[in-house]
Structures are given as structure tokens and as C-alpha cells.
Write a protein that holds these residues in place. Structure first.
Motif, mmCIF file in Angstrom:
data_model
loop_
_atom_site.group_PDB
_atom_site.id
_atom_site.type_symbol
_atom_site.label_atom_id
_atom_site.label_comp_id
_atom_site.label_asym_id
_atom_site.label_seq_id
_atom_site.Cartn_x
_atom_site.Cartn_y
_atom_site.Cartn_z
ATOM 1 N N ILE A 57 2.591 8.587 -4.597
ATOM 2 C CA ILE A 57 1.435 9.102 -3.843
ATOM 3 C C ILE A 57 0.383 7.996 -3.754
ATOM 4 C CG2 ILE A 57 -0.388 10.843 -3.745
ATOM 5 C CD1 ILE A 57 1.935 12.472 -3.651
ATOM 6 N N ALA A 58 0.192 7.279 -4.858
ATOM 7 C CA ALA A 58 -0.770 6.166 -4.836
ATOM 8 C C ALA A 58 -0.376 5.142 -3.777
ATOM 9 C CB ALA A 58 -0.842 5.512 -6.221
ATOM 10 N N ARG A 59 0.915 4.909 -3.642
ATOM 11 C CA ARG A 59 1.405 3.947 -2.632
ATOM 12 C C ARG A 59 1.088 4.456 -1.221
ATOM 13 N NH1 ARG A 59 1.450 -0.352 -0.451
ATOM 14 N NH2 ARG A 59 3.168 -0.902 0.914
ATOM 15 N N ILE A 60 1.188 5.778 -1.024
ATOM 16 C CA ILE A 60 0.845 6.358 0.291
ATOM 17 C C ILE A 60 -0.636 6.118 0.593
ATOM 18 C CG2 ILE A 60 0.595 8.535 1.568
ATOM 19 C CD1 ILE A 60 3.115 9.535 0.048
ATOM 20 N N LEU A 61 -1.485 6.317 -0.416
ATOM 21 C CA LEU A 61 -2.919 6.061 -0.211
ATOM 22 C C LEU A 61 -3.158 4.590 0.124
ATOM 23 C CD1 LEU A 61 -4.596 8.178 -3.066
ATOM 24 C CD2 LEU A 61 -4.171 8.833 -0.688
ATOM 25 N N ASP A 62 -2.417 3.711 -0.555
ATOM 26 C CA ASP A 62 -2.563 2.272 -0.254
ATOM 27 C C ASP A 62 -2.166 1.974 1.190
ATOM 28 O OD1 ASP A 62 -3.445 1.690 -2.765
ATOM 29 O OD2 ASP A 62 -1.499 1.019 -3.524
ATOM 30 N N LEU A 63 -1.074 2.589 1.641
ATOM 31 C CA LEU A 63 -0.625 2.372 3.027
ATOM 32 C C LEU A 63 -1.731 2.768 4.006
ATOM 33 C CD1 LEU A 63 3.056 3.758 2.929
ATOM 34 C CD2 LEU A 63 2.347 1.365 3.193
ATOM 35 N N GLY A 64 -2.373 3.895 3.731
ATOM 36 C CA GLY A 64 -3.452 4.356 4.605
ATOM 37 C C GLY A 64 -4.642 3.415 4.564
ATOM 38 N N GLN A 65 -4.975 2.955 3.362
ATOM 39 C CA GLN A 65 -6.119 2.048 3.246
ATOM 40 C C GLN A 65 -5.831 0.727 3.959
ATOM 41 O OE1 GLN A 65 -8.645 1.859 0.012
ATOM 42 N NE2 GLN A 65 -8.709 4.060 -0.265
ATOM 43 N N GLU A 66 -4.568 0.308 3.943
ATOM 44 C CA GLU A 66 -4.219 -0.901 4.706
ATOM 45 C C GLU A 66 -4.415 -0.672 6.201
ATOM 46 O OE1 GLU A 66 -0.200 -1.863 3.453
ATOM 47 O OE2 GLU A 66 -0.885 -2.002 1.362
ATOM 48 N N MET A 67 -4.049 0.517 6.677
ATOM 49 C CA MET A 67 -4.274 0.831 8.098
ATOM 50 C C MET A 67 -5.756 0.758 8.442
ATOM 51 S SD MET A 67 -1.808 4.083 8.892
ATOM 52 C CE MET A 67 -2.019 4.052 10.686
ATOM 53 N N LEU A 68 -6.591 1.274 7.519
ATOM 54 C CA LEU A 68 -8.030 1.309 7.769
ATOM 55 C C LEU A 68 -8.648 -0.088 7.778
ATOM 56 C CD1 LEU A 68 -8.993 4.439 5.642
ATOM 57 C CD2 LEU A 68 -9.266 4.210 8.112
ATOM 58 N N ALA A 69 -7.873 -1.069 7.350
ATOM 59 C CA ALA A 69 -8.391 -2.440 7.332
ATOM 60 C C ALA A 69 -7.626 -3.339 8.296
ATOM 61 C CB ALA A 69 -8.296 -2.997 5.912
ATOM 62 N N HIS A 70 -6.726 -2.766 9.092
ATOM 63 C CA HIS A 70 -5.875 -3.619 9.920
ATOM 64 C C HIS A 70 -6.711 -4.373 10.955
ATOM 65 C CE1 HIS A 70 -5.874 -1.506 13.759
ATOM 66 N NE2 HIS A 70 -5.688 -0.365 13.141
ATOM 67 N N ASN B 176 -15.185 4.532 -1.888
ATOM 68 C CA ASN B 176 -14.410 4.738 -0.653
ATOM 69 C C ASN B 176 -15.277 4.983 0.576
ATOM 70 O OD1 ASN B 176 -11.816 4.432 -1.708
ATOM 71 N ND2 ASN B 176 -11.679 6.577 -2.346
ATOM 72 N N LEU B 177 -16.591 5.145 0.379
ATOM 73 C CA LEU B 177 -17.469 5.513 1.503
ATOM 74 C C LEU B 177 -17.362 4.546 2.683
ATOM 75 C CD1 LEU B 177 -20.982 6.787 0.378
ATOM 76 C CD2 LEU B 177 -19.229 7.991 1.700
ATOM 77 N N ALA B 178 -17.294 3.254 2.391
ATOM 78 C CA ALA B 178 -17.282 2.273 3.476
ATOM 79 C C ALA B 178 -16.024 2.388 4.320
ATOM 80 C CB ALA B 178 -17.398 0.858 2.910
ATOM 81 N N ARG B 179 -14.935 2.876 3.719
ATOM 82 C CA ARG B 179 -13.691 3.033 4.471
ATOM 83 C C ARG B 179 -13.535 4.423 5.062
ATOM 84 N NH1 ARG B 179 -10.019 0.781 -0.093
ATOM 85 N NH2 ARG B 179 -10.972 -1.251 -0.098
ATOM 86 N N TYR B 180 -13.870 5.443 4.260
ATOM 87 C CA TYR B 180 -13.612 6.815 4.702
ATOM 88 C C TYR B 180 -14.814 7.430 5.420
ATOM 89 C CZ TYR B 180 -9.607 6.768 1.448
ATOM 90 O OH TYR B 180 -8.443 6.477 0.785
ATOM 91 N N GLY B 181 -15.992 6.941 5.147
ATOM 92 C CA GLY B 181 -17.177 7.592 5.675
ATOM 93 C C GLY B 181 -17.430 8.904 4.937
ATOM 94 N N TYR B 182 -18.379 9.676 5.435
ATOM 95 C CA TYR B 182 -18.745 10.948 4.817
ATOM 96 C C TYR B 182 -17.811 12.053 5.306
ATOM 97 C CZ TYR B 182 -22.913 8.421 3.509
ATOM 98 O OH TYR B 182 -23.768 7.497 2.973
ATOM 99 N N GLY B 183 -17.724 13.119 4.562
ATOM 100 C CA GLY B 183 -16.976 14.271 5.042
ATOM 101 C C GLY B 183 -15.867 14.698 4.098
ATOM 102 N N ILE B 184 -15.268 15.822 4.439
ATOM 103 C CA ILE B 184 -14.315 16.495 3.556
ATOM 104 C C ILE B 184 -12.992 15.737 3.442
ATOM 105 C CG2 ILE B 184 -12.949 18.615 3.271
ATOM 106 C CD1 ILE B 184 -15.361 20.147 4.461
ATOM 107 N N LYS B 185 -12.502 15.139 4.550
ATOM 108 C CA LYS B 185 -11.214 14.435 4.464
ATOM 109 C C LYS B 185 -11.285 13.276 3.472
ATOM 110 C CE LYS B 185 -10.936 13.922 8.944
ATOM 111 N NZ LYS B 185 -10.491 13.417 10.256
ATOM 112 N N GLY B 186 -12.360 12.519 3.518
ATOM 113 C CA GLY B 186 -12.524 11.429 2.568
ATOM 114 C C GLY B 186 -12.637 11.953 1.139
ATOM 115 N N PHE B 187 -13.318 13.096 0.982
ATOM 116 C CA PHE B 187 -13.460 13.731 -0.334
ATOM 117 C C PHE B 187 -12.079 14.139 -0.858
ATOM 118 C CE2 PHE B 187 -14.654 17.679 -2.812
ATOM 119 C CZ PHE B 187 -15.302 17.030 -3.847
ATOM 120 N N MET B 188 -11.246 14.696 0.017
ATOM 121 C CA MET B 188 -9.884 15.089 -0.391
ATOM 122 C C MET B 188 -9.096 13.866 -0.854
ATOM 123 S SD MET B 188 -9.045 17.685 2.824
ATOM 124 C CE MET B 188 -7.374 18.164 2.319
#
Lengths: 231, 231
Positions: B85-98, A53-65
Motif C-alpha cells: 500500500i505504501a508503494r501505491i502511495l509512492d506511485l501516486g506521489q510520483e504522479m503528482l510531481a511528474h 502533504n499539504l503542498a502536494r495534496y492541498g486541503y480537503g478530505i481526499k488528502g486527509f484520507m
């Protein structure tokens, strides 16, 4: 002989404790999922998810969560209960509020470095890094603070350019061979490796073969090293 | 007459679409929890959670993802299933790639502003903002990029100081009265409000009573406004 125009200092696990909070949280996370897998297997899965997930979230606590939540769902085939996910969020929020504990020798080293142009160069979540810098009481010791998404040679080059610095006049000290030392040496600067007992494996790298690489056991020895290199 | 030494431009919903991705994701989130509450009630709960978490998470998609997970757990009293919850994470990951979609008139306006000292000033997750700047193809148009944890008067003051700028010579243009306009006017600079049809309510604020406040319907009108103010 080198004359340094500016000294860069890493923050997490160079000025203050950081990785230990991740490891404590990881241990609680493993215990939380203890009826699904053994701790080492859980820790390994979490580590793999974090890196992926590093490439998407970057470093830090939120990505770790977010990586903990994802790992919990995957490890339990989606059977994890909501209250355990809530506990994971609580663990992360506790990390985001943890006290900032300076490493031994840091304040005395900064006293001895007073008068030099000091730049704090860190990576991770903006808000969390700013909170820690404020809580550390060290903000006034630095001429500038740079919070980067990642500590690549390109990112260091941008920092040097924006401060009008040449790589040859820049030394960077920190606990990560990968993030603090290698990219700066690659640019033509000086890298000072100050290992911390607890460092995420992702930050490990082989030491480059360079006369501009130096290693110290503690920040306390940094002022003397700089003076020696400039003598 | 004013002479501007530098122009600051906001990014999200000033240069490119942003809020629309949040609203689309929010709609999917409401649908995902549709058997637990009605959409408006879910959206209100999510908004409250987001605002309560701002001080810890800051702005950006990762904090939004964590707030969605938390809201889902709270709204269902912990009965939410792991796969949702997994679907929520997917929604966020889609945003991060929009994809990054420039707003109409932005490129022409930047063409007309060439030769001026332009600073992109944005807030949110470091990694995500850097991704969008790169994907926009606009990075070369700016002399500097500043990604802030929050757009407070203090944060703007630090930016101006680090670039050797006086507030009187700085104009900031953006779609948020609260983040782009008011803090800069407060410092003594010029604030140019370019409202976007879709802006998070959190960013709304009353317009200050100031001769240094200007309002445009689109970025396309910015070069002419600056020329007029300098005439």
C-alpha cells in the motif's frame, strides 16, 4: 468610512460545520490503531503527515484520507491489515457524504446581507466543496463562488481582479485568521475574524495590527458591523 | 461565418501529456499485484472502481490513488501487505510531481493565437492542475484559467456567464469528445475535437451530428481552422 463593493464569506466553519467531522474521524482513526499507540501520539503523527502533504495534496478530505492511510502504515511499520485500511477509506467516504449543518445565525445574517454583492470564497476539494454548497441550499445567496487551492494573497488578488474589485472595497469574513483575514488585510482589504470553537491549529496565526481587522463572535453580527463601518 | 469572442482550450492531453502517466502507473500497479491476478483483470477492476468513485472523488490523481488502494484491498481480500500500500502511495506521489511535457505544436499554435481571448478550461484536482499550469510556463498565454469539478454543460454555462460570453461566440478545443466537445455544442458553441492517441475510455463518446463540430489531428492546425471559420 468605507464603502464595500463586495463581501467575501468563507464556508467551512463560517457558514457550516466542518472541522468537527475531521475531529470525529480522527478519533475513530485513533481508536482503529489503538493497539499500536496511544491516541495523542497517533493524532500528532497524523497532523504532521497532513501538514507535510499539504503542498502536494492541498486541503480537503481526499488528502486527509491519503494521510490517514500513510500514517497507519508508518505507525505500524507496515503491519496494518488490509481490512483496517478499508475501514479508513470508509471513514473518508462517510465524511464525503456528511450532511451540511448550517451554523446558528447564518441564514438570518444572509437575509440581512441580501442586496450586497456576496462572494463565497472557500478552499479544498472542488467536488466536495461544490457538493456542500449545493446541499447547504445557500448557493442562490451568492453572486459568485470561488473555490481556491489555497487562500494566499495572490489567490485573493486573482479573485478580486477577475471580479473587477479593488481591495479597499472588499471585506472578507471567516474563521481562519491565517486564510480569511491576514491575506485580505495584506492586500489592503478588510478582514473580519469570526472564530469557531474548533479550528485546525494550522489555520491559527497571530492577529495583525491593523485598523482594518475586526472580530465578531458570530455571523449574526456581520450585517451590523458592515453598516457601522460604512456609516 | 462565425466570429469567436473567446477560445477555450483543454489542458490534459491537449496542451500536455497526462493519460500516459496514468497508464504507466496503472502498469506498475498491475505488476505490484501480479501474484494475485493477471494484469488485464486488475486493470479492469481498477477502472470499475475509479468510475464508481467519480461522483465522490471527482477527477484527478488523489481519487486515482484512493481507488488504487481500494482495488488492492478488494482484489486480495484484505491480504495486501502494508508495504505494498505504501508503494501505491509512492506511485501516486510520483504522479503528482511528474514533469509537464508539452505536446508537439502547442507553443507555435499559442503563438499564432496570441491576441485572441484564450481561456484554459480543465478538470481535476485544483492543486495539481495549478501546479501543472505553472510548470508548463504557459500561464501567461491565457486570459483566464477555469478548473472545474466536471465539464458538464452547466459548468460551461457558468464559465461563459462569468466571462460575459455568448455560446455562439465560444469555441472549445480538446481531446475529449465527452468533456470538451459535446457539452459546448449542446450549449450552442463550437466544439473542436483534437484526439490524443491515449485517452481514458470514460472520455469517449459518439460524435454529435452538428455543423459546429470540427476535428483536427493536432493543435498546430487550430489557428488556421479558426481563421477559416471566421472568413
Amino acid at each position: 468610512m468605507t464603502a464595500f463593493d463586495a463581501i467575501g464569506l468563507d464556508a467551512d466553519d463560517t457558514l457550516w460545520e466542518n472541522e468537527s467531522f475531521f475531529r470525529l474521524t480522527e478519533a475513530e482513526f485513533c481508536a482503529l490503531l489503538g493497539d499500536h499507540a496511544d491516541p495523542q501520539m497517533i493524532a500528532d503523527r497524523l497532523d504532521r503527515t497532513e501538514r507535510a502533504n499539504l503542498a502536494r495534496y492541498g486541503y480537503g478530505i481526499k488528502g486527509f484520507m491519503l494521510s490517514m492511510v500513510q500514517t497507519a502504515i508508518e505507525l505500524t511499520d507496515g503491519r496494518i491489515e488490509g481490512h483496517r485500511i478499508a475501514r479508513i477509506l470508509d471513514l473518508g467516504q462517510e465524511m464525503l457524504a456528511h450532511p451540511v449543518t448550517l451554523l446558528p445565525g447564518v441564514e438570518a445574517a444572509l437575509d440581512a446581507l441580501a442586496g450586497r454583492r456576496l462572494i463565497l470564497v472557500t478552499k479544498g476539494d472542488l467536488m466536495d466543496q461544490e457538493r456542500k454548497i449545493a446541499a447547504s441550499g445557500l448557493a442562490d445567496r451568492f453572486d459568485a463562488v470561488e473555490i481556491l487551492a489555497d487562500k494566499t494573497p495572490e489567490a485573493y488578488a486573482r479573485v478580486l481582479f477577475s471580479h473587477g474589485l479593488r481591495p479597499e472595497g472588499f471585506a472578507m469574513a471567516g474563521n481562519s485568521m491565517r486564510s480569511d483575514v491576514i491575506p485580505v488585510i495584506e492586500l489592503g482589504g478588510t478582514g473580519i475574524f469570526i472564530p469557531h470553537g474548533m479550528t485546525w491549529a494550522h489555520e491559527h496565526a497571530d492577529a495583525p495590527d491593523s485598523p482594518r481587522l475586526h472580530e465578531l463572535t458570530s455571523m449574526a453580527a456581520l450585517p451590523d458591523l458592515l453598516a457601522r463601518l460604512e456609516a
